[in-house]
Design a protein around this motif. Structure first.
Motif, short mmCIF file in Angstrom:
data_model
loop_
_atom_site.label_atom_id
_atom_site.label_comp_id
_atom_site.label_asym_id
_atom_site.label_seq_id
_atom_site.Cartn_x
_atom_site.Cartn_y
_atom_site.Cartn_z
N SER A 136 -10.60 26.98 25.30
CA SER A 136 -10.27 28.21 24.58
C SER A 136 -8.81 28.17 24.10
O SER A 136 -8.50 28.64 23.00
CB SER A 136 -10.49 29.42 25.47
OG SER A 136 -9.66 29.35 26.62
N VAL A 137 -7.93 27.57 24.89
CA VAL A 137 -6.53 27.45 24.49
C VAL A 137 -6.39 26.48 23.32
O VAL A 137 -5.66 26.73 22.37
CB VAL A 137 -5.66 27.01 25.69
CG1 VAL A 137 -4.24 26.74 25.27
CG2 VAL A 137 -5.71 28.06 26.78
N THR A 138 -7.13 25.37 23.40
CA THR A 138 -7.10 24.39 22.31
C THR A 138 -7.58 25.01 21.00
O THR A 138 -6.98 24.81 19.94
CB THR A 138 -7.97 23.18 22.67
OG1 THR A 138 -7.57 22.67 23.94
CG2 THR A 138 -7.87 22.09 21.63
N GLN A 177 -4.95 27.40 19.63
CA GLN A 177 -3.85 26.68 19.00
C GLN A 177 -4.26 26.15 17.63
O GLN A 177 -3.48 26.18 16.68
CB GLN A 177 -3.40 25.52 19.90
CG GLN A 177 -2.66 25.96 21.13
CD GLN A 177 -2.35 24.80 22.06
OE1 GLN A 177 -2.93 23.72 21.95
NE2 GLN A 177 -1.44 25.04 22.98
N ALA A 178 -5.49 25.66 17.52
CA ALA A 178 -5.98 25.15 16.24
C ALA A 178 -6.05 26.27 15.20
O ALA A 178 -5.69 26.07 14.04
CB ALA A 178 -7.35 24.51 16.42
N ARG A 179 -6.49 27.45 15.62
CA ARG A 179 -6.58 28.58 14.69
C ARG A 179 -5.20 29.04 14.23
O ARG A 179 -4.98 29.35 13.06
CB ARG A 179 -7.31 29.76 15.34
CG ARG A 179 -8.79 29.54 15.42
CD ARG A 179 -9.48 30.72 16.04
NE ARG A 179 -10.92 30.50 16.12
CZ ARG A 179 -11.73 31.19 16.88
NH1 ARG A 179 -11.26 32.15 17.65
NH2 ARG A 179 -13.01 30.93 16.90
N LEU A 180 -4.25 29.08 15.17
CA LEU A 180 -2.88 29.47 14.81
C LEU A 180 -2.27 28.47 13.84
O LEU A 180 -1.59 28.85 12.87
CB LEU A 180 -2.01 29.59 16.06
CG LEU A 180 -2.30 30.80 16.95
CD1 LEU A 180 -1.52 30.69 18.25
CD2 LEU A 180 -1.94 32.08 16.23
N LYS A 181 -2.53 27.20 14.08
CA LYS A 181 -2.00 26.15 13.20
C LYS A 181 -2.61 26.26 11.80
O LYS A 181 -1.92 26.13 10.79
CB LYS A 181 -2.29 24.78 13.81
CG LYS A 181 -1.65 23.64 13.09
CD LYS A 181 -1.88 22.33 13.84
CE LYS A 181 -1.18 21.19 13.15
NZ LYS A 181 -1.39 19.91 13.87
N ALA A 182 -3.92 26.52 11.74
CA ALA A 182 -4.59 26.67 10.46
C ALA A 182 -4.06 27.88 9.70
O ALA A 182 -3.86 27.83 8.48
CB ALA A 182 -6.09 26.79 10.67
N ALA A 183 -3.82 28.98 10.41
CA ALA A 183 -3.29 30.18 9.76
C ALA A 183 -1.89 29.92 9.23
O ALA A 183 -1.54 30.36 8.12
CB ALA A 183 -3.27 31.34 10.75
N TYR A 184 -1.08 29.21 10.00
CA TYR A 184 0.27 28.87 9.56
C TYR A 184 0.24 28.01 8.30
O TYR A 184 0.97 28.27 7.33
CB TYR A 184 1.00 28.13 10.69
CG TYR A 184 2.37 27.64 10.30
CD1 TYR A 184 3.45 28.50 10.30
CD2 TYR A 184 2.57 26.32 9.93
CE1 TYR A 184 4.72 28.05 9.94
CE2 TYR A 184 3.82 25.86 9.57
CZ TYR A 184 4.90 26.73 9.58
OH TYR A 184 6.14 26.28 9.22
N LYS A 185 -0.64 27.02 8.30
CA LYS A 185 -0.77 26.15 7.11
C LYS A 185 -1.23 26.96 5.90
O LYS A 185 -0.75 26.75 4.78
CB LYS A 185 -1.76 25.02 7.39
CG LYS A 185 -1.20 23.90 8.20
CD LYS A 185 -2.23 22.79 8.31
CE LYS A 185 -1.69 21.60 9.06
NZ LYS A 185 -2.66 20.50 9.14
#
Length: 65
Positions: A42-44, A47-55
């Protein structure tokens, strides 16, 4: 185990450079660091969703400029 074919007359520096490049591409160090501690799926995913939103935000700002 990585095997680097060295041709006749090829310098050691060049062979070392090939080895380092191949070692980086295999991702051995990244894998070892990731295995040092357990990260919940769930943490991984978070983190992937946050990174995608940032991009996505960075791309939209770039398109506006």
């Amino acid at each position: 185990m990585l095997i680097i074919p060295v041709k006749d007359g090829e310098s050691i520096d060049r062979a070392l450079k090939k080895y380092k490049r191949k070692f980086d591409k295999t991702g051995t160090v990244r894998q070892l660091r990731a295995r040092q501690q357990f990260i919940k799926p769930s943490v991984t995913l978070r983190q992937a969703r946050l990174k995608a939103a940032y991009k996505q935000r960075a791309l939209s700002k770039e398109e506006q400029a």
